[in-house]
Write an enzyme that holds these catalytic residues in place. Sequence first.
Site, PDB file in Angstrom:
ATOM      1  CB  VAL A  62      -1.004   0.040   1.177  1.00 46.45           C
ATOM      2  CG1 VAL A  62      -2.018  -1.069   1.089  1.00 46.45           C
ATOM      3  CG2 VAL A  62      -0.288   0.048   2.522  1.00 46.45           C
ATOM      4  CB  SER A 141      -4.326   3.568  16.702  1.00 44.29           C
ATOM      5  OG  SER A 141      -3.935   3.166  17.998  1.00 44.29           O
ATOM      6  CE1 TYR A 154       0.539   1.661  14.634  1.00 45.21           C
ATOM      7  CE2 TYR A 154      -0.205   2.449  16.781  1.00 45.21           C
ATOM      8  CZ  TYR A 154      -0.423   1.712  15.638  1.00 45.21           C
ATOM      9  OH  TYR A 154      -1.612   1.030  15.473  1.00 45.21           O
ATOM     10  CB  ALA A 156       3.735  10.896  14.665  1.00 44.76           C
ATOM     11  CE  LYS A 158      -2.222   3.118  12.704  1.00 45.67           C
ATOM     12  NZ  LYS A 158      -3.022   2.564  11.603  1.00 45.67           N
TER      13      LYS A 158
HETATM   14  P1  NAP Z   1      -1.266  -7.171  11.922  1.00 43.14           P
HETATM   15  O1  NAP Z   1      -1.892  -8.341  12.584  1.00 43.14           O
HETATM   16  O2  NAP Z   1       0.192  -6.955  12.025  1.00 43.14           O
HETATM   17  O3  NAP Z   1      -1.706  -7.185  10.369  1.00 43.14           O
HETATM   18  C1  NAP Z   1      -1.284  -6.151   9.523  1.00 43.14           C
HETATM   19  C2  NAP Z   1      -1.856  -6.385   8.153  1.00 43.14           C
HETATM   20  O4  NAP Z   1      -1.405  -5.314   7.287  1.00 43.14           O
HETATM   21  C3  NAP Z   1      -1.392  -7.680   7.528  1.00 43.14           C
HETATM   22  O5  NAP Z   1      -2.419  -8.208   6.713  1.00 43.14           O
HETATM   23  C4  NAP Z   1      -0.221  -7.237   6.655  1.00 43.14           C
HETATM   24  O6  NAP Z   1      -0.012  -8.169   5.610  1.00 43.14           O
HETATM   25  C5  NAP Z   1      -0.733  -5.876   6.157  1.00 43.14           C
HETATM   26  N1  NAP Z   1       0.312  -4.961   5.725  1.00 43.14           N
HETATM   27  C6  NAP Z   1       1.367  -4.517   6.449  1.00 43.14           C
HETATM   28  N2  NAP Z   1       2.153  -3.722   5.686  1.00 43.14           N
HETATM   29  C7  NAP Z   1       1.562  -3.659   4.471  1.00 43.14           C
HETATM   30  C8  NAP Z   1       1.886  -3.013   3.265  1.00 43.14           C
HETATM   31  N3  NAP Z   1       2.987  -2.251   3.146  1.00 43.14           N
HETATM   32  N4  NAP Z   1       1.061  -3.165   2.200  1.00 43.14           N
HETATM   33  C9  NAP Z   1      -0.044  -3.941   2.293  1.00 43.14           C
HETATM   34  N5  NAP Z   1      -0.410  -4.579   3.413  1.00 43.14           N
HETATM   35  C10 NAP Z   1       0.397  -4.449   4.488  1.00 43.14           C
HETATM   36  O7  NAP Z   1      -1.912  -5.810  12.452  1.00 43.14           O
HETATM   37  P2  NAP Z   1      -3.319  -5.514  13.154  1.00 43.14           P
HETATM   38  O8  NAP Z   1      -3.092  -5.474  14.602  1.00 43.14           O
HETATM   39  O9  NAP Z   1      -4.372  -6.368  12.595  1.00 43.14           O
HETATM   40  O10 NAP Z   1      -3.518  -3.991  12.685  1.00 43.14           O
HETATM   41  C11 NAP Z   1      -4.409  -3.610  11.659  1.00 43.14           C
HETATM   42  C12 NAP Z   1      -4.595  -2.105  11.743  1.00 43.14           C
HETATM   43  O11 NAP Z   1      -5.152  -1.765  13.012  1.00 43.14           O
HETATM   44  C13 NAP Z   1      -3.294  -1.317  11.608  1.00 43.14           C
HETATM   45  O12 NAP Z   1      -3.515  -0.134  10.892  1.00 43.14           O
HETATM   46  C14 NAP Z   1      -2.961  -1.010  13.061  1.00 43.14           C
HETATM   47  O13 NAP Z   1      -2.142   0.125  13.156  1.00 43.14           O
HETATM   48  C15 NAP Z   1      -4.344  -0.786  13.627  1.00 43.14           C
HETATM   49  N6  NAP Z   1      -4.428  -0.937  15.073  1.00 43.14           N
HETATM   50  C16 NAP Z   1      -4.051  -2.096  15.684  1.00 43.14           C
HETATM   51  C17 NAP Z   1      -4.159  -2.210  17.073  1.00 43.14           C
HETATM   52  C18 NAP Z   1      -3.793  -3.456  17.832  1.00 43.14           C
HETATM   53  O14 NAP Z   1      -3.778  -3.410  19.085  1.00 43.14           O
HETATM   54  N7  NAP Z   1      -3.504  -4.571  17.174  1.00 43.14           N
HETATM   55  C19 NAP Z   1      -4.641  -1.120  17.823  1.00 43.14           C
HETATM   56  C20 NAP Z   1      -5.009   0.040  17.162  1.00 43.14           C
HETATM   57  C21 NAP Z   1      -4.905   0.114  15.789  1.00 43.14           C
HETATM   58  P3  NAP Z   1       1.420  -8.354   4.870  1.00 43.14           P
HETATM   59  O15 NAP Z   1       2.448  -8.349   5.937  1.00 43.14           O
HETATM   60  O16 NAP Z   1       1.293  -9.640   4.129  1.00 43.14           O
HETATM   61  O17 NAP Z   1       1.537  -7.206   3.944  1.00 43.14           O
END
Ligand code: NAP
Length: 250
Positions: A62, A141, A154, A156, A158
């Site tokens: 992305v 987030s 991170y 910053a 978000k």
């Molecule tokens: P995750 O389990 O690490 O999954 C991240 C996903 O994003 C994976 O499918 C990964 O697939 C994809 N991704 C990463 N870099 C990419 C790139 N350059 N291009 C395309 N796809 C990419 O993370 P998650 O916890 O589900 O987080 C999802 C979202 O929620 C993120 O934006 C995160 O900041 C936000 N969030 C998470 C939390 C939490 O506590 N987990 C809290 C608040 C917000 P590939 O590696 O195959 O590309």
Amino acid sequence: MFQLDFSGKTVLVTGASRGIGKAVAEAFSKANAEVLLVARNEKLLREVAREISAADYFAVDVGDFNGVKELYGRIEDKYGKLDVLVNNAGISLHFKSFHKTSPDEWDKMIDVNIKGVMNNARCAFELLKKGKNPVVVNVASIAGIVGAQKIAVYCATKGAVVNFTKALAVEWASHGIRVVGVCPGYVKTDMTQGVFSIDDFRRYLLSMIPMRRFAEPEEIAGTVLFAASELASYITGTCLVVDGGLLAGA
Ligand code: NAP
């Protein structure tokens, strides 16, 4: 159980191979949407597409504008429109004090977390205009609203997504496109696995969360589907916080 229906809707979810994105994609699929998955790992995407009966998958970074532009060209040829874009892909590269981070780490997080959202929104615009009641849901987030230890960059990125959501909602209202943010608290995914495995820190985090537990990815998916649904038809430019009371107790 109450079930939303996205029949006839084409929904693209970035970061759909794991964690929150996979749960979001699965929930849309169960709600009868035609779901398009995006992430970098093609093998994993193929497995997830089969598991959740997604319509299609695309291995795209992305953060790469040209790759994202090409992606929407392919979607236009094949599907002709887009009703819902979920900008969920994100990374959190480090858990350390800001003075120990490097410009290379900053760039990587800015490329995915900020530019990734912009790239997709920019390239999806014409297709969204052809959708029915189109919506962009940006997964930011609570770290985009408040500061948190050892993840300054991170936070910053978000924060940028939160305000980009507001600005884009103002601009795109005249095109009939809603733009909504979703701000999760701490969710059990690969992203947080390392941090949650540090006993002291996990206990510290749980002590701050009034519900005393971390979220399941499916609990964030519910909010994303609500934001994308007609139930939220008068919500735009707002970030919906899903945090077990963390901000309320702050
Ligand atoms: P995750 O389990 O690490 O999954 C991240 C996903 O994003 C994976 O499918 C990964 O697939 C994809 N991704 C990463 N870099 C990419 C790139 N350059 N291009 C395309 N796809 C990419 O993370 P998650 O916890 O589900 O987080 C999802 C979202 O929620 C993120 O934006 C995160 O900041 C936000 N969030 C998470 C939390 C939490 O506590 N987990 C809290 C608040 C917000 P590939 O590696 O195959 O590309």
